[in-house]
Write a protein that holds these residues in place. Structure first.
Motif, mmCIF file in Angstrom:
data_model
loop_
_atom_site.group_PDB
_atom_site.id
_atom_site.type_symbol
_atom_site.label_atom_id
_atom_site.label_comp_id
_atom_site.label_asym_id
_atom_site.label_seq_id
_atom_site.Cartn_x
_atom_site.Cartn_y
_atom_site.Cartn_z
ATOM 1 N N ARG A 237 -11.163 8.538 -14.174
ATOM 2 C CA ARG A 237 -11.327 7.489 -13.580
ATOM 3 C C ARG A 237 -12.325 6.444 -14.416
ATOM 4 O O ARG A 237 -12.086 5.318 -13.999
ATOM 5 C CB ARG A 237 -12.440 7.665 -12.284
ATOM 6 N N SER B 125 0.778 -1.319 -0.011
ATOM 7 C CA SER B 125 0.075 -0.129 -0.045
ATOM 8 C C SER B 125 0.979 1.299 -0.076
ATOM 9 O O SER B 125 2.366 1.299 0.322
ATOM 10 C CB SER B 125 -1.078 0.064 1.347
ATOM 11 N N TRP C 48 -1.500 -3.358 -5.669
ATOM 12 C CA TRP C 48 -1.323 -2.163 -4.760
ATOM 13 C C TRP C 48 -2.501 -1.476 -4.168
ATOM 14 O O TRP C 48 -3.490 -1.439 -5.040
ATOM 15 C CB TRP C 48 -0.329 -1.233 -5.267
ATOM 16 N N THR C 49 -2.777 -0.985 -2.908
ATOM 17 C CA THR C 49 -3.837 -0.333 -2.589
ATOM 18 C C THR C 49 -3.585 0.993 -2.048
ATOM 19 O O THR C 49 -2.216 1.160 -1.732
ATOM 20 C CB THR C 49 -4.436 -1.141 -1.410
ATOM 21 N N ILE D 254 -1.725 4.618 -10.065
ATOM 22 C CA ILE D 254 -1.457 3.391 -9.135
ATOM 23 C C ILE D 254 -2.273 1.998 -9.525
ATOM 24 O O ILE D 254 -1.683 1.213 -9.450
ATOM 25 C CB ILE D 254 -1.843 3.873 -7.760
ATOM 26 N N GLU D 255 -3.675 2.251 -10.075
ATOM 27 C CA GLU D 255 -4.515 1.281 -10.416
ATOM 28 C C GLU D 255 -3.968 0.740 -11.699
ATOM 29 O O GLU D 255 -3.907 -0.619 -11.617
ATOM 30 C CB GLU D 255 -5.775 1.693 -10.469
ATOM 31 N N GLN D 256 -3.469 1.438 -12.434
ATOM 32 C CA GLN D 256 -3.071 0.955 -13.914
ATOM 33 C C GLN D 256 -1.738 0.486 -13.879
ATOM 34 O O GLN D 256 -1.318 -0.349 -14.517
ATOM 35 C CB GLN D 256 -3.222 2.041 -14.952
ATOM 36 N N THR D 257 -0.775 0.818 -12.945
ATOM 37 C CA THR D 257 0.592 0.883 -13.189
ATOM 38 C C THR D 257 1.043 -0.432 -11.919
ATOM 39 O O THR D 257 2.089 -1.029 -11.982
ATOM 40 C CB THR D 257 1.424 2.111 -12.943
ATOM 41 N N ARG E 225 7.425 -0.705 -8.167
ATOM 42 C CA ARG E 225 6.948 -2.128 -8.116
ATOM 43 C C ARG E 225 8.024 -3.251 -8.049
ATOM 44 O O ARG E 225 8.058 -4.361 -7.358
ATOM 45 C CB ARG E 225 6.006 -2.327 -9.328
ATOM 46 N N GLU F 299 -4.821 8.302 -8.516
ATOM 47 C CA GLU F 299 -5.494 7.026 -8.403
ATOM 48 C C GLU F 299 -5.322 5.995 -9.511
ATOM 49 O O GLU F 299 -4.860 4.803 -9.438
ATOM 50 C CB GLU F 299 -6.904 7.494 -8.291
ATOM 51 N N GLN F 300 -5.429 6.536 -10.702
ATOM 52 C CA GLN F 300 -5.637 5.786 -11.896
ATOM 53 C C GLN F 300 -4.059 5.289 -12.334
ATOM 54 O O GLN F 300 -3.827 4.084 -12.664
ATOM 55 C CB GLN F 300 -5.952 6.555 -13.225
ATOM 56 N N PRO G 299 -0.512 -3.162 -10.151
ATOM 57 C CA PRO G 299 -1.590 -4.080 -9.842
ATOM 58 C C PRO G 299 -1.209 -4.857 -8.557
ATOM 59 O O PRO G 299 -0.264 -5.067 -8.379
ATOM 60 C CB PRO G 299 -1.662 -5.063 -11.203
#
Length: 198
Positions: free
Chosen positions: A170, A3, A28-29, A21-24, A196, A18-19, A26
């Protein structure tokens, strides 16, 4: 599962972060909800605290605009101490709107304009926000025009400006596509990819 903490200069920086993190990253929160500093002054004032967090607790991603300044110069002026490896300050050149526009086809579809009207190299624009407003004024979508543009002055953002841009980021923005048209975005993605791999 790993995280991290996300800190943004404003609403759009938070949505883009946010995007990213979400797209790069995977798997992770976000440790907590994105921290919106609502302005660069408040962001700069707290950078030392966030660097300490990255050093002792968990990674921190900070997203901000350069506002036309050289990103190298901005980093040198803002980060006056050794920067922890897990603290990532990523700067959109010149504004975060350039990152949003860099996914040209998705941006055009969201705003209801032709792809040809969206700049191919948004980082070179003197004022990316003004360009977004210009495109919104040409939109075929009534709500985009009515909400993104000020009723008093169409050269200024309306009350729905951030809502529409953040919703696009988003729901439709593709970092992998946008990085091809934005060098500063590409650098941000490379930094996250290194995180990562660490």
């Amino acid at each position: 599962m790993s995280s991290l903490v996300l800190v943004g200069e404003d609403d759009l920086c938070c949505a883009l972060g946010e995007q990213l993190i979400e797209q790069t990253l995977p798997g992770w929160t976000l440790a907590i909800a994105p921290i919106n500093k609502r302005g660069v002054t408040k962001l700069k004032a707290d950078l030392t605290r966030y660097m300490q967090q990255a050093l002792h607790v968990q990674p921190v991603l900070c997203v901000a605009d350069t506002d036309g300044a050289c990103p190298v110069t901005v980093r040198q002026e803002w980060l006056l101490q050794p920067v922890p490896q897990l603290f990532l300050l990523r700067l959109a050149v010149k504004e975060s709107e350039a990152w949003a526009m860099a996914d040209r086809s998705a941006f055009a579809s969201a705003l209801g304009v032709s792809v040809a009207s969206v700049p191919r190299d948004p980082e070179t624009l003197p004022d990316a926000k003004r360009e977004v407003l210009r495109l919104a004024a040409r939109s075929t979508k009534r709500r985009v025009k009515e909400e993104m543009l000020s009723l008093q002055d169409v050269s200024k953002p309306g009350t729905g400006y951030n809502k529409h841009l953040c919703a696009f980021v988003r729901q439709g923005w593709r970092a992998a596509v946008a990085r091809e048209a934005s060098a500063s975005l590409n650098r941000a993605i490379l930094a996250l990819e290194q995180l990562r791999a660490a």
